[in-house]
Design an enzyme around this catalytic site. Structure first.
Site, PDB file in Angstrom:
ATOM      1  N   HIS A 145      34.438  27.964 -70.871  1.00 54.09           N
ATOM      2  CA  HIS A 145      33.435  26.897 -70.918  1.00 54.09           C
ATOM      3  C   HIS A 145      32.341  27.341 -71.869  1.00 54.09           C
ATOM      4  CE1 HIS A 145      29.773  24.646 -69.233  1.00 54.09           C
ATOM      5  NE2 HIS A 145      30.397  23.872 -70.106  1.00 54.09           N
ATOM      6  N   PRO A 159      16.516  13.409 -65.173  1.00 56.92           N
ATOM      7  CA  PRO A 159      17.176  14.261 -66.184  1.00 56.92           C
ATOM      8  C   PRO A 159      18.285  15.175 -65.669  1.00 56.92           C
ATOM      9  CG  PRO A 159      14.922  15.014 -65.794  1.00 56.92           C
ATOM     10  CD  PRO A 159      15.105  13.770 -65.017  1.00 56.92           C
ATOM     11  N   GLU A 160      18.494  15.264 -64.366  1.00 52.77           N
ATOM     12  CA  GLU A 160      19.516  16.198 -63.857  1.00 52.77           C
ATOM     13  C   GLU A 160      20.925  15.744 -64.238  1.00 52.77           C
ATOM     14  OE1 GLU A 160      18.758  18.985 -62.786  1.00 52.77           O
ATOM     15  OE2 GLU A 160      16.719  18.790 -62.008  1.00 52.77           O
ATOM     16  N   ARG A 180      29.265  26.289 -73.313  1.00 52.83           N
ATOM     17  CA  ARG A 180      28.141  25.351 -73.195  1.00 52.83           C
ATOM     18  C   ARG A 180      27.225  25.518 -74.395  1.00 52.83           C
ATOM     19  NH1 ARG A 180      24.741  21.911 -72.330  1.00 52.83           N
ATOM     20  NH2 ARG A 180      23.768  21.400 -70.320  1.00 52.83           N
TER      21      ARG A 180
HETATM   22  N1  LIG Z   1      33.446  17.263 -71.863  1.00 47.60           N
HETATM   23  C1  LIG Z   1      32.585  18.261 -71.640  1.00 47.60           C
HETATM   24  N2  LIG Z   1      31.309  17.948 -71.313  1.00 47.60           N
HETATM   25  C2  LIG Z   1      30.463  18.970 -71.078  1.00 47.60           C
HETATM   26  C3  LIG Z   1      30.864  20.328 -71.160  1.00 47.60           C
HETATM   27  N3  LIG Z   1      29.797  21.106 -70.875  1.00 47.60           N
HETATM   28  C4  LIG Z   1      28.795  20.258 -70.611  1.00 47.60           C
HETATM   29  N4  LIG Z   1      29.178  18.963 -70.730  1.00 47.60           N
HETATM   30  C5  LIG Z   1      28.372  17.737 -70.508  1.00 47.60           C
HETATM   31  O1  LIG Z   1      27.046  18.108 -70.265  1.00 47.60           O
HETATM   32  C6  LIG Z   1      26.734  17.980 -68.892  1.00 47.60           C
HETATM   33  C7  LIG Z   1      26.121  19.306 -68.440  1.00 47.60           C
HETATM   34  O2  LIG Z   1      25.171  19.075 -67.516  1.00 47.60           O
HETATM   35  P1  LIG Z   1      25.299  19.642 -66.030  1.00 47.60           P
HETATM   36  O3  LIG Z   1      26.455  18.966 -65.404  1.00 47.60           O
HETATM   37  O4  LIG Z   1      23.955  19.518 -65.422  1.00 47.60           O
HETATM   38  O5  LIG Z   1      25.598  21.177 -66.143  1.00 47.60           O
HETATM   39  P2  LIG Z   1      24.701  22.264 -66.915  1.00 47.60           P
HETATM   40  O6  LIG Z   1      23.673  21.554 -67.742  1.00 47.60           O
HETATM   41  O7  LIG Z   1      25.676  23.117 -67.608  1.00 47.60           O
HETATM   42  O8  LIG Z   1      23.979  23.103 -65.807  1.00 47.60           O
HETATM   43  P3  LIG Z   1      22.405  23.039 -65.342  1.00 47.60           P
HETATM   44  O9  LIG Z   1      21.575  22.561 -66.481  1.00 47.60           O
HETATM   45  O10 LIG Z   1      22.118  24.437 -64.892  1.00 47.60           O
HETATM   46  O11 LIG Z   1      22.357  22.055 -64.219  1.00 47.60           O
HETATM   47  C8  LIG Z   1      28.033  17.708 -68.162  1.00 47.60           C
HETATM   48  O12 LIG Z   1      27.891  16.924 -67.021  1.00 47.60           O
HETATM   49  C9  LIG Z   1      28.857  17.039 -69.253  1.00 47.60           C
HETATM   50  O13 LIG Z   1      28.547  15.676 -69.329  1.00 47.60           O
HETATM   51  C10 LIG Z   1      32.220  20.609 -71.510  1.00 47.60           C
HETATM   52  O14 LIG Z   1      32.662  21.739 -71.586  1.00 47.60           O
HETATM   53  N5  LIG Z   1      33.032  19.549 -71.736  1.00 47.60           N
HETATM   54 MG   LIG Z   2      21.960  20.328 -66.814  1.00 47.62          MG
END
Ligand SMILES: Nc1nc2c(ncn2[C@@H]2O[C@H](COP(=O)(O)OP(=O)(O)OP(=O)(O)O)[C@@H](O)[C@H]2O)c(=O)[nH]1
Ligand SMILES: [Mg+2]
Ligand SMILES: *[C@@H]1O[C@H](CO)[C@@H](O)[C@H](O)[C@H]1NC(C)=O
Length: 399
Positions: free
Chosen positions: A257, A47-48, A259
């Site tokens: 960003h 899931p990472e 999220r």
């Molecule tokens: N295009 C785009 N994709 C995003 C964005 N934010 C998140 N994503 C998608 O969602 C994924 C987020 O997962 P991670 O890369 O693990 O980063 P995270 O979930 O923010 O951080 P952790 O859960 O703490 O590891 C990214 O790899 C992208 O595929 C964004 O601003 N733009």
């Molecule tokens: Mg993540």
């Protein structure tokens, strides 16, 4: 019949030779340089996301780069990108090579890495057999005796929960369960137990930690993770056409960003509502860079949330920008590449405001450190609508 047997016999010799190296059945030659090398593979907890995986890569790359200085012959195989949880438009896609996202030559300038398909292409034999597959596990109590100590011990009852990136021609001879905690370089102790192993794999590669976080070596490795040229070009074109910037350090836009998805659901205490976001951005821009009207938003949010955010920001005078890929760009770059383009555009903005504790945000902050932005323009976060708002941690570059 005799000829058939002869071929079978030859086949056996060459299959056998494969255990020690690579042989080409057509030319009946063995690649002796390749033959000398040994390979480490790793996989990460399914899931990472992409951005934590980038940090796991750094741990292995630094481990291998450090070892190379002592004439170590091990190489790191880059694990393909396969069916990542967040990559919704490619649920059925095949494994993606690292070159799609990164500049492989640049990675190689830091560490002895090789793509899996390069390894495949060295052999005519249709199976890649791993001598030992170590499945790493956490200790049930990391703070046994009140202290977090580096340690490992053999465990039991484990399975490999990955899929070898969708390849059905990767096999292994032995699976070994290992409880592990602490520095990644301690993996050499495990590897040393079987000196004749040529292919060793670690499942749950996210468990071992950096030997040293934030050192010059850490940043040298981080700097070598340059993106694929097409992604950079596409981002730069967008910046020049829509955000009025042709420089490395732009002054003409602020980036965010934003999220959402799992963060908006399970981290309510850390992320704002749409209205809260608008209010915070407006306050931030008025305070720090009042002449800027362009706001670039990177987000994994749903269209409905994004249009609301956009219209609210527009109604108070901002120009709002999203990178929206064409069908052919999405097809070519994939979800992963589009996310990287978002990150690149965020990295060059006059100011960046991120999401608390998102690794996606962390990677943008690192990129800005590399570009040489003042830290006050980088380490900013969106706060929840109410309640406390801890400052984001600052990881400054070491050159
Ligand atoms: N295009 C785009 N994709 C995003 C964005 N934010 C998140 N994503 C998608 O969602 C994924 C987020 O997962 P991670 O890369 O693990 O980063 P995270 O979930 O923010 O951080 P952790 O859960 O703490 O590891 C990214 O790899 C992208 O595929 C964004 O601003 N733009
Ligand atoms: Mg993540
Ligand atoms: C394994 O299968 C893949 C995809 O079918 C192929 O590209 C690769 O070369 C194969 N590997 C080996 C060692 O034959």
């Amino acid at each position: 019949m005799i000829i058939k047997l002869l071929f079978l016999f030859l086949g056996l010799i060459f299959t056998n030779a494969n255990n020690e190296g690579y042989c080409d059945l057509k030319t009946k030659t063995c690649d002796h340089d390749f033959f000398k090398e040994k390979f480490i593979l790793y996989d990460v907890n399914p899931p990472e996301g992409f951005n934590l995986r980038r940090d796991v890569y750094m741990r292995f790359a630094i481990m291998l780069s450090d070892a190379k200085k002592n004439k170590n012959e091990w190489k790191l195989i880059l694990p393909p990108w396969y069916r990542l949880y967040h990559w919704r438009s490619e649920s059925k896609s095949s494994p993606i090579h690292w070159s799609k996202f990164f500049d492989i030559e640049s990675l190689k300038s830091f560490a002895p890495v090789v793509e899996l398909h390069e390894v495949f292409s060295k052999t005519e034999i249709n199976i890649l057999n791993i001598d030992r597959l170590y499945v790493l596990q956490n200790f049930p109590d990391p703070f046994e005796d009140g202290e977090f100590k580096d340690k490992w011990e053999f465990g039991e009852d484990c399975d490999y929960d990955g899929e070898f990136w969708g390849y059905n021609n990767i096999t292994f001879t032995e699976i070994v369960c290992v409880k592990f905690q602490g520095r990644i370089s301690n993996l050499w102790e495990l590897i040393a137990l079987h000196p004749s192993d040529k292919f060793v794999m670690f499942a749950h590669g996210e468990i071992p930690l950096h030997d040293h976080y934030g050192t010059k070596t850490f940043w040298d490795c981080r700097k070598s993770m340059k993106f694929n040229k097409d992604l950079i070009e596409t981002a730069k074109k967008f910046m020049s056409e829509h955000l009025d910037c042709k420089e490395e350090k732009c002054t003409s836009y602020v980036s965010v960003h934003w999220r959402r998805q799992d963060f908006a659901r399970s981290r309510r205490k850390d992320v704002p509502s749409i209205q809260g976001t608008v209010k915070q951005l407006d306050t931030f821009i008025k305070k720090n860079t009042p002449n800027v009207v362009n706001v670039f938003i990177a987000s994994d949010g749903q269209n409905s949330e994004l249009t609301q955010l956009e219209s609210q920001l527009k109604s108070i005078g901002y120009r709002v920008h999203f990178f929206v890929p064409s069908m052919s760009e999405l097809d070519d770059f994939k979800d992963g590449g589009v996310a990287i383009i978002d990150q690149i555009i965020c990295s060059h903005a006059a100011y960046f405001i991120g999401t608390f504790e998102s690794t996606f945000t962390f990677r943008i902050q690192e990129e800005r450190e590399i570009l040489g932005f003042d830290s006050s323009t980088t380490f900013n976060r969106l706060c929840p609508d109410s309640g406390k708002c801890e400052k984001p941690s600052k990881w400054s570059i070491v050159n």
